[in-house]
Structures are given as C-alpha cells and as structure tokens.
Design a protein around this motif. Structure first.
Motif, PDB file in Angstrom:
ATOM      1  N   LEU A   1       5.012   8.713   3.971  1.00 41.26           N
ATOM      2  CA  LEU A   1       6.352   8.301   4.415  1.00 41.26           C
ATOM      3  C   LEU A   1       6.338   7.889   5.891  1.00 41.26           C
ATOM      4  CD1 LEU A   1       8.537  11.027   2.643  1.00 41.26           C
ATOM      5  CD2 LEU A   1       8.318   8.612   2.017  1.00 41.26           C
ATOM      6  N   ILE A   2       5.543   8.586   6.688  1.00 40.47           N
ATOM      7  CA  ILE A   2       5.478   8.274   8.124  1.00 40.47           C
ATOM      8  C   ILE A   2       4.892   6.887   8.355  1.00 40.47           C
ATOM      9  CG2 ILE A   2       4.397   8.894  10.322  1.00 40.47           C
ATOM     10  CD1 ILE A   2       4.570  11.841   9.431  1.00 40.47           C
ATOM     11  N   TYR A   3       3.742   6.591   7.711  1.00 45.41           N
ATOM     12  CA  TYR A   3       3.139   5.281   7.984  1.00 45.41           C
ATOM     13  C   TYR A   3       3.975   4.151   7.394  1.00 45.41           C
ATOM     14  CZ  TYR A   3       0.661   3.842   3.579  1.00 45.41           C
ATOM     15  OH  TYR A   3       0.335   3.384   2.328  1.00 45.41           O
ATOM     16  N   GLY A   4       4.627   4.388   6.256  1.00 47.12           N
ATOM     17  CA  GLY A   4       5.510   3.372   5.686  1.00 47.12           C
ATOM     18  C   GLY A   4       6.642   3.027   6.629  1.00 47.12           C
ATOM     19  N   TYR A   5       7.246   4.034   7.247  1.00 42.21           N
ATOM     20  CA  TYR A   5       8.350   3.830   8.201  1.00 42.21           C
ATOM     21  C   TYR A   5       7.869   3.071   9.433  1.00 42.21           C
ATOM     22  CZ  TYR A   5      11.843   4.923  11.762  1.00 42.21           C
ATOM     23  OH  TYR A   5      12.764   4.825  12.777  1.00 42.21           O
TER      24      TYR A   5
ATOM     25  N   THR B   1      -5.116   7.948 -10.356  1.00 44.68           N
ATOM     26  CA  THR B   1      -6.211   7.738  -9.412  1.00 44.68           C
ATOM     27  C   THR B   1      -6.425   6.251  -9.164  1.00 44.68           C
ATOM     28  OG1 THR B   1      -7.264   9.750 -10.249  1.00 44.68           O
ATOM     29  CG2 THR B   1      -8.615   8.309  -8.895  1.00 44.68           C
ATOM     30  N   LEU B   2      -6.207   5.431 -10.188  1.00 44.23           N
ATOM     31  CA  LEU B   2      -6.307   3.979 -10.019  1.00 44.23           C
ATOM     32  C   LEU B   2      -5.282   3.484  -9.010  1.00 44.23           C
ATOM     33  CD1 LEU B   2      -7.377   1.191 -10.786  1.00 44.23           C
ATOM     34  CD2 LEU B   2      -5.790   1.187 -12.727  1.00 44.23           C
ATOM     35  N   PHE B   3      -4.037   3.962  -9.108  1.00 41.52           N
ATOM     36  CA  PHE B   3      -2.993   3.566  -8.158  1.00 41.52           C
ATOM     37  C   PHE B   3      -3.380   3.957  -6.733  1.00 41.52           C
ATOM     38  CE2 PHE B   3      -0.147   2.864 -11.740  1.00 41.52           C
ATOM     39  CZ  PHE B   3       0.682   1.852 -11.264  1.00 41.52           C
ATOM     40  N   ILE B   4      -3.896   5.181  -6.580  1.00 42.16           N
ATOM     41  CA  ILE B   4      -4.283   5.634  -5.247  1.00 42.16           C
ATOM     42  C   ILE B   4      -5.458   4.818  -4.723  1.00 42.16           C
ATOM     43  CG2 ILE B   4      -5.287   7.567  -3.954  1.00 42.16           C
ATOM     44  CD1 ILE B   4      -3.543   9.447  -5.587  1.00 42.16           C
ATOM     45  N   GLY B   5      -6.420   4.511  -5.592  1.00 46.94           N
ATOM     46  CA  GLY B   5      -7.551   3.683  -5.183  1.00 46.94           C
ATOM     47  C   GLY B   5      -7.106   2.301  -4.741  1.00 46.94           C
ATOM     48  N   MET B   6      -6.162   1.707  -5.471  1.00 44.49           N
ATOM     49  CA  MET B   6      -5.645   0.391  -5.094  1.00 44.49           C
ATOM     50  C   MET B   6      -4.879   0.461  -3.769  1.00 44.49           C
ATOM     51  SD  MET B   6      -4.416  -1.014  -8.846  1.00 44.49           S
ATOM     52  CE  MET B   6      -3.708  -2.507  -8.169  1.00 44.49           C
ATOM     53  N   ALA B   7      -4.144   1.559  -3.565  1.00 39.85           N
ATOM     54  CA  ALA B   7      -3.436   1.750  -2.292  1.00 39.85           C
ATOM     55  C   ALA B   7      -4.434   1.845  -1.144  1.00 39.85           C
ATOM     56  CB  ALA B   7      -2.585   3.013  -2.353  1.00 39.85           C
ATOM     57  N   ASN B   8      -5.506   2.622  -1.362  1.00 37.09           N
ATOM     58  CA  ASN B   8      -6.523   2.776  -0.328  1.00 37.09           C
ATOM     59  C   ASN B   8      -7.176   1.441   0.020  1.00 37.09           C
ATOM     60  OD1 ASN B   8      -5.966   5.499  -0.496  1.00 37.09           O
ATOM     61  ND2 ASN B   8      -7.822   6.028  -1.617  1.00 37.09           N
ATOM     62  N   GLY B   9      -7.465   0.645  -1.010  1.00 34.70           N
ATOM     63  CA  GLY B   9      -8.071  -0.665  -0.783  1.00 34.70           C
ATOM     64  C   GLY B   9      -7.133  -1.614  -0.060  1.00 34.70           C
TER      65      GLY B   9
ATOM     66  N   ALA C   1       0.829  -1.208   0.000  1.00 32.65           N
ATOM     67  CA  ALA C   1       0.000   0.000   0.000  1.00 32.65           C
ATOM     68  C   ALA C   1       0.861   1.255   0.000  1.00 32.65           C
ATOM     69  CB  ALA C   1      -0.922  -0.003   1.225  1.00 32.65           C
ATOM     70  N   PHE C   2       1.925   1.238   0.778  1.00 30.49           N
ATOM     71  CA  PHE C   2       2.848   2.367   0.856  1.00 30.49           C
ATOM     72  C   PHE C   2       3.435   2.696  -0.523  1.00 30.49           C
ATOM     73  CE2 PHE C   2       7.484   3.267   1.223  1.00 30.49           C
ATOM     74  CZ  PHE C   2       7.395   4.598   1.624  1.00 30.49           C
ATOM     75  N   ILE C   3       3.873   1.669  -1.242  1.00 28.16           N
ATOM     76  CA  ILE C   3       4.462   1.875  -2.573  1.00 28.16           C
ATOM     77  C   ILE C   3       3.402   2.402  -3.552  1.00 28.16           C
ATOM     78  CG2 ILE C   3       5.508   0.701  -4.554  1.00 28.16           C
ATOM     79  CD1 ILE C   3       6.810  -1.232  -2.494  1.00 28.16           C
TER      80      ILE C   3
END
Length: 427
Positions: free
Chosen positions: A174-178, A104-112, A80-82
């Motif tokens: 970046l914060i949540y990924g770390y 927007t598709l990438f962001i939607g997939m990250a959100n899911g 999700a971070f990537i």
C-alpha cells in the motif's frame, strides 16, 4: 514536467516496491515446508509452486521491457501494485495446489513488473552512476529477505499462522502504491537519448549481449535457486536453516551498500569473476560441512552472490546502452526463467534421492507427514539430510563454469578498453 521529477523520492518508492518483491521471496522460502505438510504436497509440487513465481517474473519483465517505452514506467508500476495486492490476498485464502499456483503466479508477475519499470527508472534518474545505484537499489532484495525470513522465524515461534505471515506484505504494498501514484516520472533513458527501436533491437543481437544473456542463467540459478530452497535443503543439516538465508541475505545487504568503491576499484568484470569464485567455494562448503560451520559457508556464499544480479544489469546498461530498458529486462527475464526451469527439475531430483534412501516401496507423502518421533519421521529426516547437500553439490557445477566464463570476459573487456584507448590517443 522535467522540473517536477524528484529522483530521490522515485528511488525511495522503487526500493519500497522491491522490498515487497523480496518479502514474497523470503516469506515463501520460510513457509514452503509447512505448505507441503498442510496441503500434502510433495517436493516436486512445491517446486512447481515456487517456480511459478520465477516464470511469472520473466513473463512480466519481458512484456514490460517491450512496452515500457510506450506506456511509461508509472503505468507499469501501478499495474505491479494491483498484481501484488491480488496475489497476496489469493495466497492468504489458498486451499491447495492450484490456488497456491495461481496466487504465486500473480505475485511473480507483480515482481517482474516492478523490475521491468524500476531497473530502467534507476538507470534513467542516475545516468552517471548506474552500476552503483543499481546495486544500492538491489540491496533491498536481500534486505527484504532478511526481514521476511526473520519475520517467519519469529511469528512461527509465536505460533502464528503462515497466512498472517503472508498478509504482512500488504502494508509495504500500500505504501509503494501510494508513493508512485503521487510522483511524476521521466521518460526512459533510451527515449530521452533518441535511440531508435531499430538500434535497440540490433544491440540485443550483438555477440556481447548474447554471451551476457546466457551467463545470466548461471548467476541467477546460483543465487536464487539456492536461496529459495535453503530451508528445504538444509533443514536436517542444521536446526535453524531459515537463519542461513537471513545470514546470506544480510551479507548481500552490506555488500551492495558499499558497491560504489568496490565496483570502481575492481571493475564490473573483476567483481563478477570474484563473485563466481566465492559462490563456488560457498556452495562446496554448504554441501560438505555441518553444525556451526554451515554458517561460515553461508557467509562465504553470501559474499559470492552479492553483486551478481545488479552488476550483470549494470554491465549491460553501461556497455550496451542502446539496448535500453528492453536489454535490462531481457537479462532479468532470462535469469528468472532459468531459475524456474532448474527448480522444476531439481524438485523431482530431490524427491528421487529421498525415495532412494527410504525403505523399498515407501510412500513419500506418508513418511513426510509422519508424526514427529516415529520411525517413519526419523527415516524421512535421515533421507532429507542426504538429499539436500547432494542437490547443492550438483548446483556447484554452475559457478565453476562461471569462473571460466568470467575469466574470459575479464580479459576480453580489458583488451577492448586498451584498443579504444589507443584509438582515442591516435585521434
């Protein structure tokens, strides 16, 4: 390994990931009309772009639901971070319909993917308080919308570009990924309980799960379609339409923050019924009032949609626990998919209402892009002032149907609990 699990830190990191999800929602809602003008996109094209986030979400959340038990929640969240980073960067450098569609598709997939991992994570680390903690977790969705919409409002007033507004999401990403990279994760609740895959698949075919799956369509459309399109639908009804979204989201934050006593005192099904009633009343008022009364309507609507999403997930987790992460993620996927389909059709319907209220043979793009103060701009403004409330009024049918459905569910669950209680007393 179990001793290394830190539930509170995992919960904080999960909330930060959901914050990025909601920031994308709030910022996109705030800049949608500007994208239409800058790239000469009609409302149907804008609805396809916005809707992409909503079908990218179920794509990821359903796939995640099937694989999370096997690969673990940590790997999903790093994915999700990537996806978030790639989606944000692509949005900043977008130059038209297709680049906005892909980003927007990438962001939607990250959100899911965030929801696919974090919903079962919260249920796993707080097994005795699932619905309340899911409400606390999901308060960060409207919380991020408040931050995102106010950010758009302030940065726009300062004359800063929409690209910069989108780029602000990089910091919490970046914060949540770390945080997730450094933490250890438990196995999912289903795996820990030893529930077989066969039991899981059987549970999602139960009549109660299927009914809740269908009802999720309506709760998600009522909440998320209206929120994503509020700035477009009401921009010519009130001068500060984007602040209406901030108000409804702010009400949701407060409501989900006190979810514990509310859910325990009223019961989840009672909460869902009251939510449907208030949502219907709020939508009715939004489509029929103007001026400052719009903010009163938004407040009522905000109270209505506050508990929909987390309580639907909590209901499944508590009443059909064998469905595990897959059950919760299928519910989330169903909701977002319904929103994406509804948004697509409503975008075209919205344009058709505007065209109907413009002079015969008028070019929609020419009128939308007309210079402020011109006759064309005035005519377009008057047409949109009619179209927005009409779309909201059409959407009102959905919470009205939900009122009937949740009334039936309320009495069904109450009778079922009486039967279970009687059986226990006999034993």
């Amino acid at each position: 390994m179990a001793n290394a699990i830190q539930p509170q830190k995992l919960f904080v990191a999960s909330c930060m990931a959901l914050l990025v999800t909601s920031l994308s929602f709030g910022i996109r809602a705030g800049i949608l009309s500007r994208l239409g003008v800058e790239f000469h996109l009609d409302t149907k094209q804008l609805s396809i772009i916005a809707g992409t986030a909503f079908w990218g979400f179920p794509l990821a959340v359903v796939i995640g639901g099937f694989i999370v038990d096997a690969i673990g929640m940590k790997r999903l969240l790093l994915a999700a971070f990537i996806l978030h980073l790639v989606g944000i960067v692509l949005t900043v450098f977008a130059n038209g319909f297709w680049s906005l569609f892909i980003s927007t598709l990438f962001i939607g997939m990250a959100n899911g993917t965030v929801e696919a991992a974090c919903n079962p994570l919260v249920a796993t680390i707080f097994p005795d308080n699932k619905t309340t903690k899911l409400n606390h977790f999901h308060l960060w969705f409207p919380g991020g919308i408040v931050v995102g919409t106010l950010l758009v409002f302030l940065l726009t007033k300062m004359g800063l570009s929409w690209q910069l507004q989108v780029a602000t999401m990089v910091i919490p990403t970046l914060i949540y990924g770390y945080l997730f990279l450094k933490l250890d994760f438990p196995v999912t609740e289903r795996v820990a309980a030893g529930v077989s895959s066969a039991q899981m698949y059987k549970s999602i075919l139960s009549p109660l799960f299927i009914v809740m799956f269908i009802l999720m369509f309506g709760t998600a459309i009522t909440e998320l379609f209206t929120g994503q399109w509020i700035e477009v639908l009401l921009k010519n009804v009130t001068e500060n339409s984007i602040l209406i979204l901030a108000l409804t989201a702010g009400v949701q934050v407060l409501g989900r923050g006190i979810a514990g006593p509310v859910v325990h005192k009223i019961s989840p099904t009672g909460v869902l019924l009251i939510s449907a009633i208030l949502s219907a009343l709020g939508l009715y008022l939004l489509s029929h009032v103007s001026g400052n009364m719009v903010f009163v309507a938004a407040f009522i609507f905000g109270m209505g949609v506050t508990y929909f999403w987390p309580t639907m997930l909590g209901f499944i987790s508590e009443n059909i626990p064998e469905s595990g992460a897959l059950g919760m993620n299928l519910m989330g996927g169903a909701g977002m998919f319904a929103v994406s389909v509804y948004m697509y059709f409503m975008g075209g319907f919205y344009d058709s209402i505007i065209v109907k209220n413009l002079p015969a043979g008028a070019s929609l793009d020419a009128y939308r892009s007309a210079a402020p103060g011109s006759a064309e701009a005035t005519a377009f403004s008057q047409a949109t002032a009619v179209a927005g409330p009409e779309i909201i009024n059409a959407t009102l049918v959905i919470p009205v149907v939900l009122i009937v459905a949740f009334t039936g569910l309320f009495f069904y669950m109450r009778s079922r609990k009486k039967v279970v209680k009687a059986q226990v007393q006999i034993v």
